[in-house]
Motif scaffolding. Sequence first.
Motif, PDB file in Angstrom:
ATOM      1  N   TYR A 101       4.401  -9.460  30.427  1.00 13.86           N
ATOM      2  CA  TYR A 101       5.784  -9.628  29.973  1.00 13.86           C
ATOM      3  C   TYR A 101       5.895 -10.357  28.638  1.00 13.86           C
ATOM      4  O   TYR A 101       4.966 -11.002  28.186  1.00 13.86           O
ATOM      5  N   ASP A 102       7.105 -10.252  28.053  1.00 12.85           N
ATOM      6  CA  ASP A 102       7.422 -11.023  26.852  1.00 12.85           C
ATOM      7  C   ASP A 102       8.327 -12.180  27.262  1.00 12.85           C
ATOM      8  O   ASP A 102       8.994 -12.106  28.294  1.00 12.85           O
ATOM      9  N   TYR A 103       8.384 -13.197  26.413  1.00 12.04           N
ATOM     10  CA  TYR A 103       9.096 -14.409  26.839  1.00 12.04           C
ATOM     11  C   TYR A 103      10.239 -14.818  25.919  1.00 12.04           C
ATOM     12  O   TYR A 103      10.834 -15.862  26.096  1.00 12.04           O
ATOM     13  N   ASP A 104      10.558 -13.925  24.973  1.00 17.64           N
ATOM     14  CA  ASP A 104      11.604 -14.323  24.027  1.00 17.64           C
ATOM     15  C   ASP A 104      13.005 -14.251  24.637  1.00 17.64           C
ATOM     16  O   ASP A 104      13.966 -14.650  24.009  1.00 17.64           O
ATOM     17  N   PHE A 137       3.045 -18.157  22.415  1.00 21.41           N
ATOM     18  CA  PHE A 137       4.489 -18.051  22.180  1.00 21.41           C
ATOM     19  C   PHE A 137       5.159 -19.405  22.395  1.00 21.41           C
ATOM     20  O   PHE A 137       5.877 -19.901  21.547  1.00 21.41           O
ATOM     21  N   LEU A 138       4.881 -20.004  23.540  1.00 18.17           N
ATOM     22  CA  LEU A 138       5.570 -21.228  23.919  1.00 18.17           C
ATOM     23  C   LEU A 138       5.168 -22.427  23.070  1.00 18.17           C
ATOM     24  O   LEU A 138       5.947 -23.340  22.856  1.00 18.17           O
ATOM     25  N   SER A 139       3.921 -22.403  22.601  1.00 19.18           N
ATOM     26  CA  SER A 139       3.454 -23.574  21.855  1.00 19.18           C
ATOM     27  C   SER A 139       3.713 -23.453  20.355  1.00 19.18           C
ATOM     28  O   SER A 139       3.417 -24.364  19.596  1.00 19.18           O
ATOM     29  N   VAL A 143       9.710 -21.709  18.285  1.00 18.69           N
ATOM     30  CA  VAL A 143       9.814 -20.645  19.277  1.00 18.69           C
ATOM     31  C   VAL A 143      11.160 -19.962  19.082  1.00 18.69           C
ATOM     32  O   VAL A 143      12.190 -20.627  19.099  1.00 18.69           O
ATOM     33  N   ALA A 144      11.114 -18.646  18.885  1.00 14.41           N
ATOM     34  CA  ALA A 144      12.380 -17.950  18.657  1.00 14.41           C
ATOM     35  C   ALA A 144      12.779 -17.159  19.896  1.00 14.41           C
ATOM     36  O   ALA A 144      12.033 -16.307  20.355  1.00 14.41           O
ATOM     37  N   ALA A 182       4.535 -27.327  30.871  1.00 14.41           N
ATOM     38  CA  ALA A 182       5.675 -28.103  31.370  1.00 14.41           C
ATOM     39  C   ALA A 182       6.311 -28.911  30.229  1.00 14.41           C
ATOM     40  O   ALA A 182       7.535 -28.994  30.119  1.00 14.41           O
ATOM     41  N   LYS A 183       5.455 -29.451  29.392  1.00 16.17           N
ATOM     42  CA  LYS A 183       5.963 -30.244  28.264  1.00 16.17           C
ATOM     43  C   LYS A 183       6.818 -29.377  27.323  1.00 16.17           C
ATOM     44  O   LYS A 183       7.918 -29.742  26.943  1.00 16.17           O
ATOM     45  N   PHE A 184       6.300 -28.182  27.013  1.00 16.75           N
ATOM     46  CA  PHE A 184       7.055 -27.289  26.123  1.00 16.75           C
ATOM     47  C   PHE A 184       8.386 -26.887  26.769  1.00 16.75           C
ATOM     48  O   PHE A 184       9.422 -26.870  26.118  1.00 16.75           O
TER      49      PHE A 184
END
Length: 692
Positions: A101-104, A137-139, A143-144, A182-184
């Motif tokens: 999957y994508d996460y945007d 992506f998350l780091s 992040v867009a 979790a931090k992100f």
Amino acid sequence: AQLDTLDIVVLVALLLGTVAYFTKGTYWAVPKDPYAGSLANGHAKAGKSRNILEKMEESGKNCVVFYGSQTGTAEDYASRLAKEGSSRFGLKTMTADLEDYDYDNLDEFPEDHVAMFVLATYGEGEPTDNAVEFYEFLSGDDVAFSKGAGADESPLTNLHYVTFGLGNNTYEHYNSMVRNVAKFLDKLGAKRIGDAGEGDDGAGTMEEDFLAWKEPMWQKLAETMSLEEREAVYEPSFEVTEKPDMDAQASEVYLGEPNKNHLEGRQKGPFNAQNPYIAPIAESREIFTVNNRNCLHMEIDVSGSNLNYSTGDHIAVWPTNPGKEVDRFLDVLGLSNKRHTVIGVKGLDSTAKVPFPAPTTYDAVVRYHMEICGPVSRQFVSSIAEFAPTEEVKVEATKIGKDKDYFHETVAEKNFNVAQLLQFIGQGQKWDKVPFSLFIEGLVKIQPRYYSISSSSLVQNKKISITAVVESLEVKGAPHVVKGVTTNYLLALKQKQHGDPNPDPHGLNYAITGPRNKYDGIHVPVHVRHSNFKLPSDPSKPIIMVGPGTGVAPFRGFVQERAQQAKNGENVGKTILFFGCRNRKEDFLYEKEWEQYKQDLGDKFELVTAFSREGPNKVYVQHRLKEKSAEVNQLLEQKANFYVCGDAASMAREVNTVLGQIIAKERGVSEQKGEEIVKSMRSSNTYQEDVW
Ligand code: FAD
């Protein structure tokens, strides 16, 4: 004005580029791995949506359990959470492979839904292969998300999430993957439900950590989402249909072939974790054989494939379960007579992925696709209890499932695998009421085993060497000796290659000719995994290697490479190898070869040995390292790379500590400063580990 051909070509190219840009790849993206989809029932993955929200809405889900898994455990925990969420709390659950999957659009995740993340940490604090893109992506710095314009500092306020991490405290970066994720997420405004769970493989408490974490998490989740707990009833995820009229030899029946290409007799790349290459074994021998211990050296010929490797990479071997355990498993379930009956397997929910291709047979599933020899989980015993052959057995199984200590003494300490356990508590009765789906859900998919390639790609780029000790675990009080699945399979192949027509190490009876005899002529299914464990690109840089036992594997490759470079007239830097084993006469790996390399490399090569069982005191590589403090430090000051390979639990850790002490002593700084220097060597990649 007239347009000539070139103008048209340029214009069309520009137009296509613009369309591509604005559609963000929606139309032109090709699936990353064209063979990945052929795993499940031969359906191609092409065209599958990478939009998780769409997928959830379409299938009526409100809970997704994402997994970042390398060896299958995280994936297993994810499906257990999904299963439990559904049966106990009526959640509409699905599991999702992070790479699918994508996460945007996570910023559009509905507030009344929940996302769970079950994330293993791999190697030196890295994401698992399937989680790399998600993590990147998350780091990322900015992040867009799809709702766009970055002004919103907390785009994920609607996202409720749950985390469990799988780690190993003997590694430097314990559970760093889950901690960072979790931090992100927190930074982006997401809301965690329950405590962040962490399991520790190093302490051997992974399963219990998971079980202890999930109860309070469920209570918290039920409270937050106003869920009502109900009496859990088992609902199968898969429908298994027997097709007694179908011939098992029919061309569409999978008898252990990993995917459609293999079924159709084609070997087509790319070869990867979904699609192995059936490689000929060019050569095999035992490097040592002492009492019950032996070590194999194999040369895997990949010249018939487009597989390539570079020195320091890993080769994955796809195992076959031993016939002895396949028989036991089918027997205790009362399936022996139906082992070759054709079965169809279908997910009962659009999100349930069948983990092997079908139609197939019980025999093929158990032999080629399920990890049937590994340890049993307490939760699995719990879930199977209701299908016990008698009331008495059910009471016993329920007790084992509930009571941690009792489980430990009756199951874990005895090293039972599933079938051995069922035989033991079932007292000889068949467990023929257990739905087969429960095994598909509850047992881990069989995992390829990795081996540090012990050859140099500069010297033999189409032949991959493996150095493997044949596993055998004997524990006092346990009724069974645990035999390693893959290493004994390799041993059988070696025996066959050396003229034994029916090799049968320890009565394990492997079907080494593979499905439809496709592996005949001594073949083994493999793929290559690229690693970051690499020689410095400049051969004149010095290197220090610490590799006791089979930990020497990649260093044989390193030294082989440097010897070749020296022969080619290159300036090769100092090359020190610390090797350790029990006794020089027993398990001294590649003893003769080191002499040859010494001739090729002259005083550029130094082998330092530690034989733990020769003298009155045990001497290990870390002791030798300490004795050589001054030289080690001097080389580090000349920018040497430092490498450790082998046992993660104690050796690698001790070497790390000792190196800190060496630096402290030689440079006259505090031990704490010494440790910090080692840490910074790790972050700058001059200290590299390849440990397991
Ligand atoms: P398995 O069947 O997987 O069993 C392994 C162990 O699991 C057993 O010995 C036992 O301790 C435990 N176990 C299994 N079943 C049970 C049970 N029912 N109850 C209790 N305990 C159980 N190995 C090498 O020899 N050489 C290498 O160069 C090498 N490189 C590696 C590189 C990497 C990156 C990694 C991750 C691993 C490497 N390994 C290497 C280890 C290798 O991948 C295998 O783990 C090893 O060969 C054992 O595989 P197996 O299938 O024979 O044993």
